[in-house]
Design an enzyme around this catalytic site. Structure first.
Site, PDB file in Angstrom:
ATOM      1  N   SER A 106       2.851   1.223  -9.889  1.00  0.00           N
ATOM      2  CA  SER A 106       4.114   0.494  -9.974  1.00  0.00           C
ATOM      3  C   SER A 106       4.067  -0.641 -10.997  1.00  0.00           C
ATOM      4  O   SER A 106       3.877  -0.409 -12.180  1.00  0.00           O
ATOM      5  CB  SER A 106       4.504  -0.014  -8.578  1.00  0.00           C
ATOM      6  N   ASP A 251      11.158   1.992 -10.278  1.00  0.00           N
ATOM      7  CA  ASP A 251      11.877   1.809  -9.013  1.00  0.00           C
ATOM      8  C   ASP A 251      12.395   0.391  -8.823  1.00  0.00           C
ATOM      9  O   ASP A 251      12.994   0.078  -7.795  1.00  0.00           O
ATOM     10  CB  ASP A 251      11.023   2.246  -7.814  1.00  0.00           C
TER      11      ASP A 251
END
EC number: 5.4.2.10
Length: 458
Positions: A106, A251
């Site tokens: 991430s 995201d």
């Protein structure tokens, strides 16, 4: 480096420094076999798993290791290549796959990597499945290996990114375009570096790209959602209408208005919640936010008649509270926003499209949309730590927290917590006066650093 593999999963999958446990090739092969074992426990026969990744250099070795483990157990694997995390969730559903795997850490630096696992419905697997996978890895009991003719095949999906691009565009109203909008886009040299420019350009926006040249070692490096200062400057320089910053796996979303002001996840959640309520598309007039959400934002939402359910930090907790309360929108300050009408996980590109739609339909600038939201002064400082000692066991830390609480009284709050994905302690102080909030936060940081600090805070 060795480590007890009985606890592989953290708050968002498996994560760690590449070539250190649990993120080693050896453990990844075992994880692949364990994921296959869990699928075969549910029912025997053919199974299909999709595998995507971000742009980290170590992604290649983990991709091959996981696929080796899966195919050795008879699972068919589909390689998606670099694609955002929400793209893996979407493709898992679209291909009717039994599971999806995203190889990504991430927003972490390139030296880290991680493994996120999705079930066939596109939602991240739950704790019970994680524990079963951990048990299999620890015992190395994966069930019977298939005969030589029954091992799995691996195929590369050539149009995975194209499918995701079309899906993302389909969340934007038909007949509308982004024509006339100049967008500064920062993809953090990550998984969105191809798909995000295509989505916005194909909807007829003028796109000025930053962070779209991944080297394998520059993901999230001074760019993307964690470093919005890059697009703050660029928006002013290029006289753009808006800036969009995504993180390494796509995201998270942080935006910048036409004046160069940062619009964080709290503000974006407010904009989208207000729009959904206006369109009578917000069930029970409810959204899900987190304990980090700014009090000023909460007051604004409540003034609109929107009920706010508070969850712990982390998109897993946000999603859980959304499902429990039948909410269609949830998000957190860091930029995770989940629109359950569109996807099963946070999606920075889709979230940005919803904000752009609101701007166009209301004929407003982004600064217009945030003008009525007055945030409370808040300081958030990340303190690198050597180890995650229970905070309640640190007498000096508890002492300074008590002192600061007495100063703030009922007009403010403190939140002290460890990151679930990094060796960081987050210090958040909120109050009514900016200078006081900053000073009190620094006081707490100094004590935390003295007790368990590992370096310079940021």
């Amino acid at each position: 480096m060795t480590r007890d593999v009985s606890q592989l999963f953290g708050t968002d999958g498996v994560r760690g420094r590449a070539n250190f446990e649990p993120m080693t090739v050896e453990t990844s092969v075992l994880l692949g076999k364990a994921i296959a074992g869990v699928l075969l426990e549910k029912h025997a026969g053919k199974h299909r798993v999709v595998v995507g990744k971000d742009t980290r250099l170590s992604g290649y070795m983990f991709e091959n290791a996981l696929i080796a483990g899966l195919t050795s157990m008879g699972i068919e694997t589909l390689m998606l290549g670099p694609i955002p995390t929400p793209g893996v969730a979407f493709i898992t559903r679209a291909y009717r796959a039994d599971a999806g795997i995203m190889i990504s850490a991430s927003h972490n630096p390139y030296r880290d990597n991680g493994i996120k696992i999705f079930s066939s419905d596109g939602f991240k697997i739950g704790q019970a499945v994680e524990e079963r996978i951990e048990a299999m890895v620890a015992s190395k009991d994966f069930g019977k290996l298939p005969d030589d003719h029954a091992v799995g095949k691996n195929k590369r999906v050539k149009d995975a990114t194209g499918r995701y691009i079309e899906y993302a565009k389909a969340t934007f109203p038909k007949g509308r375009t982004l024509k006339g909008l100049r967008i500064v886009l920062d993809c953090a040299h990550g998984a969105t570096y191809r798909v995000a420019p295509s989505v916005f350009e194909e909807l007829d926006a003028e796109v000025i790209c930053y962070g779209c040249e991944p080297s394998g070692c520059n993901i999230n490096a001074g760019c993307g959602a964690l470093w919005p200062s890059t697009i703050q400057k660029a928006v002013i320089e290029h006289k753009a209408d808006v800036g969009i910053a995504l993180d390494g796996d796509g995201d998270r979303l942080i935006m910048v208005d036409e004046k160069g002001h940062i619009v964080d996840g709290d503000m974006l959640l407010s904009i989208c919640a207000s729009d959904l309520k206006r369109r009578q598309a917000l069930p029970d007039n409810r959204v899900v936010a987190t304990v980090m959400t700014n009090f000023g934002v909460l007051r604004y939402l409540e003034s609109l008649g929107i009920q706010v359910t508070i969850s712990p930090v982390g998109d897993r907790h946000v999603l859980q509270h959304m499902l429990e309360n039948q909410a269609v929108l949830g998000g957190e300050q860091s930029g995770h926003m989940i629109f359950l009408d569109y996807n099963t996980t946070g999606d920075g590109i889709v979230s940005a499209l919803q904000v752009l739609r609101i701007m166009i339909e209301s004929e407003s600038t982004l600064s217009d949309l945030t003008a009525c939201i007055v945030k409370s002064p808040q300081a958030l400082i990340n303190v690198p730590v050597t180890k995650k000692v229970p905070l309640e066991s640190l007498a000096n830390v508890q002492g300074v927290l008590k002192e600061v609480k007495e100063v703030l009284g009922d007009s403010g709050r403190i939140l002290l917590r460890y990151s679930g994905t990094e060796n960081i302690c987050r210090v958040m102080v909120e109050g009514t006066k900016k200078h006081q909030v900053d000073s009190l936060a620094k006081t707490i940081v100094d004590v935390v650093e003295a007790e368990i600090g590992a370096g310079i805070s940021e």
